[in-house]
Design an enzyme around this catalytic site. Structure first.
Site, short mmCIF file in Angstrom:
data_model
loop_
_atom_site.label_atom_id
_atom_site.label_comp_id
_atom_site.label_asym_id
_atom_site.label_seq_id
_atom_site.Cartn_x
_atom_site.Cartn_y
_atom_site.Cartn_z
N ASP A 263 -0.23 -1.07 -4.57
CA ASP A 263 -1.75 -0.17 -4.99
C ASP A 263 -1.83 0.99 -5.91
OD1 ASP A 263 -1.28 1.07 -2.77
OD2 ASP A 263 -3.53 1.24 -2.48
N HIS B 262 -11.18 -2.34 2.18
CA HIS B 262 -11.50 -1.02 1.48
C HIS B 262 -12.54 -0.76 0.13
CE1 HIS B 262 -9.31 3.06 0.53
NE2 HIS B 262 -10.51 3.14 1.02
N ASP C 237 0.77 -1.39 -0.08
CA ASP C 237 0.01 0.02 -0.01
C ASP C 237 0.93 1.11 0.06
OD1 ASP C 237 -1.98 1.84 0.10
OD2 ASP C 237 -3.06 0.63 1.94
N CYS D 139 -5.82 4.03 -3.37
CA CYS D 139 -6.25 3.11 -2.86
C CYS D 139 -7.40 2.34 -3.34
CB CYS D 139 -6.27 2.85 -1.28
SG CYS D 139 -4.89 3.48 -0.46
#
Ligand code: CA
Length: 462
Positions: A286, A132, A34, A74
């Site tokens: 990501d 998410h 991330d 993200c």
């Protein structure tokens, strides 16, 4: 004659069984980090953070020099990856609200996830880490094709167990407090004792071991939230970097090092179980390195949030031992959207024809069977900022923010990877053609379908 026919049938049966055994569907592991910078892995030249285990995926497989994600932050990037489709096709144009009471703030349930597709081929599927894709019950990973979930539902998280004090999102009373919820195993909160990255690595190894014990084909989406902020690392990992003086970079390095240890443990588990040649393993971030986490995008212009290369070109590698060659780099642009198409092709699963994939099966390109480029065009759109980009061959047209919309800039990435010299006046026709292609693509897209993160203040009602 009848006897010969029977023998012949036996032969056919035997031969087809033999073929099936030779073409076992591979297990699939996708490891996503991330906000990791393009230049923060050894295989892209990182010097101050050793990543020997992540590098093994590239060295024993193929490194993508120009591997892209479909969005520079993200949520939309993951929505694209999980469906294999440009996320703006279904209105996932930005990070959604984290409101657990909102049944539309997430990955639309009409879309098929990678896990749903693999269920059709009898895979056991797990997501470990960051979801998410919506916090409402309708979006729960177990409702979206996953058989196992160990992680958190929102977009970021604290790393130390003592900071995880809330039982669930209904206890959130102020913005960002969702970083403090307990880790969820399937549907129930659990207490963890380890540093979060280690907890995810443990869960990943346990999952793999269990699949082997059950003789079960599997897909594991290991979605580390590291090295996303908050910058928090345990002494075990910090102590590896006495020479990094900058405190933020040192903590970032420690967080990456923890991920690398986890990747090493996953690779060791595969080897121990004899699964090296039966498993496709993909590593990527990501989106590009962020402004706030001391990451490094190397020569690339821009950061997380930008449509310049620094926002969308990520560390990206794939290994499939015995199928794709070892230790090469692949030069043509590829996309995170290709992962779904690659998986679908290996498993022969039918996808919904009304929701065609935007990616392509990369395997023929990686084995040298196809020497062409996987994509004529790659597209990006940031609807909220009126920003756009399109890549065609070495050329990229980009308007990174609203003010640029009238005059997108044209770059030749083969000689200008840092996107510094606008070629618009010299290459007017290419500029015009790319704008036209992008406009046509844009007509296929939807407006945002849910409230965005920061647009609401649902927590104030709790
Ligand atoms: Ca991210």
């Amino acid at each position: 004659m009848k006897k010969i026919g029977t023998i012949f049938n036996f032969f056919i049966l035997f031969f087809s069984l033999f073929l099936n055994a030779q073409h076992n569907k591979p297990n699939i592991i996708i490891i996503m980090t991330d906000d990791m910078g393009y230049a923060d892995v050894g295989f892209n030249g990182c010097k101050d953070i050793p990543t020997p285990n992540i590098d093994r995926i590239a060295n024993e497989g193929i490194r993508f020099d120009e591997g892209y994600v479909s969005f520079p932050v993200c949520g939309p990037s993951r929505a694209g990856f999980l469906t294999g489709r440009y996320q703006d096709r279904f209105g996932f144009t930005t990070n959604p609200s984290i409101d657990p009471n909102n049944p539309i703030a997430g990955l639309p349930i009409e879309e098929e996830t990678m896990a749903q597709v693999l269920k059709k081929a009898n895979y056991n599927t797990a997501i470990i880490g960051k979801w998410h894709m919506g916090t409402n019950a309708v979006f729960h990973p177990l409702e979206r094709g996953f058989d196992y979930f160990y992680g958190f539902l929102s977009g970021g998280h604290h790393y130390f167990p003592e900071k995880l004090t809330l039982n669930n999102l209904s206890e959130v009373k102020k913005k960002w407090q969702w970083y403090s919820t307990k880790i969820i195993e399937n549907r129930a909160p659990v207490e963890i004792k380890e540093y979060l990255t280690d907890a995810f690595s443990n869960a990943a190894v346990n999952f793999i071991d269990k699949q082997v014990k059950d003789d079960q084909q599997f897909m594991l989406y290991l979605a580390y939230n590291a090295p996303h902020t908050p910058l928090q690392a345990s002494e075990k990992y910090l102590s590896r970097f006495p020479n990094i003086k900058d405190k933020k970079r040192k903590t970032y390095a420690a967080m990456v090092s923890a991920v690398d240890d986890g990747v090493g443990r996953v690779l060791a588990a595969l080897k121990e179980q004899g699964l090296d040649e039966d498993t496709i393993i993909v590593f990527l971030s990501d989106n590009g390195g962020a402004r706030n986490n001391a990451s490094d995008n190397g020569p690339l212009r821009g950061l997380k949030g930008d449509l310049f290369e620094g926002g969308v070109r990520v560390p990206f590698a794939i290994r499939w031992k015995g199928v794709i060659p070892e230790g090469n780099s692949y030069k043509n642009p590829v996309s995170s959207l290709d992962i779904m198409a690659t998986i679908v092709a290996q498993t022969n699963v039918k996808i919904n024809p009304e929701r065609p994939l935007d990616g392509v099966d990369l395997i023929p390109f990686l084995t040298g069977k196809n020497n062409g480029a996987p994509h004529d065009y790659l597209f990006w759109r940031k609807r909220e900022q009126n920003a756009m980009a399109i890549r065609h061959g070495n050329y990229k047209l980009v308007a990174n923010k609203k003010q640029d919309q009238e005059t997108p800039k044209l770059f030749d990435l083969s000689i200008d990877v840092s996107e510094s010299k606008n070629l618009k006046s010299e290459k007017l026709k290419i500029h015009k053609d790319l704008q036209k292609e992008w406009n046509n693509w844009n007509k296929e897209l939807k407006e945002r379908v849910f409230p965005a993160l920061g647009e609401d203040n649902w927590w104030s009602k709790n």
